[in-house]
Design a protein around this motif. Structure first.
Motif, PDB file in Angstrom:
ATOM      1  N   ALA A 115       0.855  -1.190   0.000  1.00 53.06           N
ATOM      2  CA  ALA A 115       0.000   0.000   0.000  1.00 53.06           C
ATOM      3  C   ALA A 115       0.892   1.241   0.000  1.00 53.06           C
ATOM      4  CB  ALA A 115      -0.938   0.017   1.200  1.00 53.06           C
ATOM      5  N   PHE A 116       0.311   2.380  -0.373  1.00 49.68           N
ATOM      6  CA  PHE A 116       1.138   3.581  -0.562  1.00 49.68           C
ATOM      7  C   PHE A 116       1.785   4.043   0.720  1.00 49.68           C
ATOM      8  CE2 PHE A 116      -0.576   7.476   1.265  1.00 49.68           C
ATOM      9  CZ  PHE A 116      -1.837   7.086   1.699  1.00 49.68           C
ATOM     10  N   LYS A 117       1.277   3.604   1.859  1.00 48.28           N
ATOM     11  CA  LYS A 117       1.843   4.072   3.135  1.00 48.28           C
ATOM     12  C   LYS A 117       3.311   3.678   3.292  1.00 48.28           C
ATOM     13  CE  LYS A 117      -2.556   4.629   5.411  1.00 48.28           C
ATOM     14  NZ  LYS A 117      -3.491   4.266   4.326  1.00 48.28           N
ATOM     15  N   ASP A 148      -4.152  -0.864   6.817  1.00 44.09           N
ATOM     16  CA  ASP A 148      -2.894  -0.636   6.101  1.00 44.09           C
ATOM     17  C   ASP A 148      -1.803   0.060   6.917  1.00 44.09           C
ATOM     18  OD1 ASP A 148      -3.969  -1.831   3.915  1.00 44.09           O
ATOM     19  OD2 ASP A 148      -4.517   0.028   2.910  1.00 44.09           O
ATOM     20  N   PRO A 258      -7.739   8.955  -3.946  1.00 43.87           N
ATOM     21  CA  PRO A 258      -8.673   8.259  -3.049  1.00 43.87           C
ATOM     22  C   PRO A 258      -8.330   8.644  -1.614  1.00 43.87           C
ATOM     23  CG  PRO A 258      -7.450   6.693  -4.458  1.00 43.87           C
ATOM     24  CD  PRO A 258      -6.810   8.027  -4.629  1.00 43.87           C
ATOM     25  N   THR A 259      -9.304   9.173  -0.903  1.00 44.60           N
ATOM     26  CA  THR A 259      -8.981   9.904   0.320  1.00 44.60           C
ATOM     27  C   THR A 259      -9.696   9.382   1.551  1.00 44.60           C
ATOM     28  OG1 THR A 259      -8.679  11.868  -1.021  1.00 44.60           O
ATOM     29  CG2 THR A 259      -8.957  12.230   1.322  1.00 44.60           C
ATOM     30  N   GLY A 260      -8.930   9.327   2.655  1.00 44.86           N
ATOM     31  CA  GLY A 260      -9.498   9.013   3.958  1.00 44.86           C
ATOM     32  C   GLY A 260      -9.181  10.134   4.912  1.00 44.86           C
ATOM     33  N   ASN A 261      -7.944  10.134   5.421  1.00 47.89           N
ATOM     34  CA  ASN A 261      -7.535  11.151   6.384  1.00 47.89           C
ATOM     35  C   ASN A 261      -6.981  12.416   5.743  1.00 47.89           C
ATOM     36  OD1 ASN A 261      -8.173  10.463   9.067  1.00 47.89           O
ATOM     37  ND2 ASN A 261      -6.740   8.754   8.932  1.00 47.89           N
ATOM     38  N   PHE A 262      -7.003  12.497   4.414  1.00 47.52           N
ATOM     39  CA  PHE A 262      -6.582  13.701   3.689  1.00 47.52           C
ATOM     40  C   PHE A 262      -5.067  13.911   3.735  1.00 47.52           C
ATOM     41  CE2 PHE A 262      -6.703  18.267   2.442  1.00 47.52           C
ATOM     42  CZ  PHE A 262      -7.639  18.203   1.434  1.00 47.52           C
ATOM     43  N   GLY A 263      -4.306  12.894   4.198  1.00 49.23           N
ATOM     44  CA  GLY A 263      -2.859  13.052   4.256  1.00 49.23           C
ATOM     45  C   GLY A 263      -2.252  13.059   2.859  1.00 49.23           C
ATOM     46  N   ASN A 264      -2.689  12.098   2.048  1.00 57.80           N
ATOM     47  CA  ASN A 264      -2.119  11.939   0.721  1.00 57.80           C
ATOM     48  C   ASN A 264      -2.430  13.151  -0.167  1.00 57.80           C
ATOM     49  OD1 ASN A 264      -0.691  10.551  -1.168  1.00 57.80           O
ATOM     50  ND2 ASN A 264      -2.219   8.930  -1.483  1.00 57.80           N
ATOM     51  N   SER A 312      -9.737   1.422   4.144  1.00 56.01           N
ATOM     52  CA  SER A 312      -8.756   2.440   4.541  1.00 56.01           C
ATOM     53  C   SER A 312      -9.281   3.852   4.324  1.00 56.01           C
ATOM     54  CB  SER A 312      -7.454   2.240   3.782  1.00 56.01           C
ATOM     55  OG  SER A 312      -6.923   0.969   4.114  1.00 56.01           O
ATOM     56  N   MET A 313     -10.472   3.959   3.756  1.00 55.69           N
ATOM     57  CA  MET A 313     -11.106   5.260   3.601  1.00 55.69           C
ATOM     58  C   MET A 313     -12.382   5.347   4.434  1.00 55.69           C
ATOM     59  SD  MET A 313     -10.298   5.270  -0.448  1.00 55.69           S
ATOM     60  CE  MET A 313     -11.619   6.334  -0.979  1.00 55.69           C
ATOM     61  N   HIS A 391      -9.818   0.860  -3.472  1.00 55.23           N
ATOM     62  CA  HIS A 391      -9.532   2.276  -3.211  1.00 55.23           C
ATOM     63  C   HIS A 391      -9.163   2.989  -4.511  1.00 55.23           C
ATOM     64  CE1 HIS A 391      -8.745  -0.041   0.415  1.00 55.23           C
ATOM     65  NE2 HIS A 391      -9.076   1.022   1.125  1.00 55.23           N
ATOM     66  N   THR A 415      -3.475   3.321  -4.762  1.00 57.10           N
ATOM     67  CA  THR A 415      -2.943   3.325  -3.392  1.00 57.10           C
ATOM     68  C   THR A 415      -2.708   1.940  -2.807  1.00 57.10           C
ATOM     69  OG1 THR A 415      -5.206   3.641  -2.606  1.00 57.10           O
ATOM     70  CG2 THR A 415      -3.848   5.610  -2.800  1.00 57.10           C
ATOM     71  N   ALA A 416      -3.245   0.899  -3.415  1.00 57.73           N
ATOM     72  CA  ALA A 416      -3.010  -0.450  -2.879  1.00 57.73           C
ATOM     73  C   ALA A 416      -2.951  -1.462  -4.008  1.00 57.73           C
ATOM     74  CB  ALA A 416      -4.095  -0.846  -1.882  1.00 57.73           C
TER      75      ALA A 416
END
Ligand SMILES: *Cc1c(COP(=O)(O)O)cnc(C)c1O
Length: 480
Positions: A115-117, A148, A258-264, A312-313, A391, A415-416
């Protein structure tokens, strides 16, 4: 480079910090998030000079202003080189065109946990270890994961003497692949904890450890979740990388994230502030669409979380969004602190029409539900022969609704790896994606995990005990 908190001025005026302290602290003591007091600027000529350079060179150029004197040049280059040598391809993040549609996938899933993390955490783990070794210090990471983040963080710090990691996950609520990517790491500094509760319970437990300042200092607690600015920094790199491949700085590029916590997506915004010509961003969410609703109407209102194929989102509040709000509040930390407190109390935050107009110049947003996600996976496979994870599929579908200018390339962040979410992919395509060779035996590996009731004192007791015991010679622990 000096860093300030998004809530600076709300609790006195602490001096701005350097990169090292920001990286070690994660969250600011006033509850805000760190960001640079000013963005480093890259001229068109400086961006052009990065064209054709390998990923690690672009990474060094883009990140150097952020770390300042924390690492000397040789050390920083070595840490970057080692971090990205852990990726399956020397390209690190390949850019793949989808036919001649003008859509491009930026594949961010070639790291150790798919995953992108990994892109940020493989570097952060090494930077932390280097700094702690130089200081003769030890740090304890406590984190919560719905999937993730946990495996990427564990993989980034496994076997380091300077760091112990306690990773909480909700028992029975992460996929088997995700769980095994964490629990099969048997390194002595890795402590997996399955909590009887939800992801939110896990997050509350981790937060409670940080809020106990005595406990926090005793164990030198560190957060490596997406609020850590060092992660944002490492993610800025691939926006430059992808844009350079597609014609920057001579022509602009658009990104769908593709966004969850808006970090990316915030990292992309940072790249734009640094001078990279980005025409606009598309924020793509699943049915947990608090962000899409904000960009539609200017108000952010909490709602319950529903589980989706893109876990993850599945978020209620996007923690990194506070960094964008900081700019929308004219970088007034005190006003933002008040707004965030009101948001916590009422569940709603509203911005005026002017501010909304300003953000909508740069951001579009869209959402896709589970049925749409499966349809998007099938559609991309049929049209272009590429198998997307759920995602990335949301990004792929939402991007097509927001091509402002068909002449501008649109990059969708993938992202994954599809094999991380085999059930959804199989449902969509009829075929189960295989894990890459280096993870092929994952389902046969031995697991080790501790169970824990949803109780903060029990968690603190476990950490105290482990860390106390670990100061003596490490006891041999049997696999579960
Ligand atoms: C974490 C994650 C996201 C969301 O990223 P944010 O930085 O939280 O917006 C999207 N897709 C995958 C696969 C992830 O692991």
């Amino acid at each position: 480079m000096r860093y300030i908190s998004t809530r600076h001025g709300s609790q006195g005026n602490p001096a701005p910090l350097g990169f090292e302290d920001v990286m070690l602290a994660g969250l600011a003591r006033d509850g805000g998030l760190y960001l640079p007091a000013e963005w480093p600027q890259f001229s068109t000529a400086e961006i052009a000079a990065m064209k054709g350079k390998p990923y690690v060179e672009v990474a060094y150029q883009v990140m150097r202003p952020f770390v300042g004197a924390t690492f000397d040049e040789a050390t920083f280059r070595r840490l970057i080189g080692e971090a990205y040598a852990s990726f399956e391809t020397p390209e690190v993040a390949p850019v793949r065109a989808l036919g001649d549609s003008g859509l491009h996938l930026l594949e961010l899933f070639h790291g150790p946990t798919l995953a992108f993390k990994d892109v940020a955490l493989q570097l952060l783990g090494r930077m932390l270890d280097h700094t702690l070794t130089a200081r003769g210090q030890h740090a304890t990471i406590v984190g919560a994961t719905s999937g993730d983040t946990g495996s990427a963080a564990i993989e980034a710090v496994r076997d380091r003497r300077t760091i112990d990691i306690f990773m909480l996950h909700p028992r029975g609520r992460v996929s088997e692949v995700q769980r095994r990517q964490m629990t099969t790491v048997l390194a002595p500094n890795v402590h997996n904890i399955a909590v009887d509760g939800t992801f939110d319970d896990c997050q509350d437990l981790a937060k409670a450890c940080f809020n106990d300042l005595g406990f926090r200092d005793r164990h030198a607690l560190t957060a490596v979740n997406s609020i850590n600015f060092a992660r944002v920094m490492a993610q800025i790199v691939y926006y430059f990388w992808a844009a350079l491949k597609l014609g920057a700085p001579d022509r602009p590029v658009a990104f769908t994230v593709p966004t969850g916590n808006f970090g990316n997506v915030y990292a992309g915004y940072a790249a734009q502030r640094m001078g990279l010509p980005i025409s606009h961003f598309v924020v793509a969410t699943n049915s947990n669409d608090i962000l899409a609703r904000f960009f539609d109407g200017g108000d952010m209102t909490m709602a319950g979380v529903v589980p989706t194929y893109s876990p993850s989102m599945d978020i209620q509040i996007s923690s990194n969004f506070e960094r964008l709000l900081f700019d929308l509040y004219g970088r007034d930390g005190k006003a933002l602190a008040e707004a965030m407190a009101a948001f916590r109390a009422t569940g709603t935050l509203k911005v005026g029409a002017n501010v909304l107009g300003e953000v909508r110049a740069l951001f579009d947003a869209g959402r896709l539900d589970d049925a749409g996600t499966l349809a998007a996976i099938a559609d991309c496979r049929r049209r272009y022969g590429e198998t997307l994870d759920p995602h990335s599929a949301i990004g792929y579908a939402v991007a097509q609704q927001h091509r402002r200018d068909p002449g501008i390339p649109m990059v969708v962040l993938a992202t994954a790896h599809p094999a991380k979410f085999p059930d959804a992919v199989q449902k969509a395509t009829g075929e189960r994606p295989a894990l890459p060779p280096r993870l092929a035996d994952l389902l046969d590996r031995t697991e080790r995990v501790d169970g824990l009731r949803n109780d903060v004192e029990a968690l603190k007791g476990l950490i105290d005990e482990r860390m106390g015991a670990l100061r003596q010679p490490r006891p041999a622990r049997r696999p579960a």
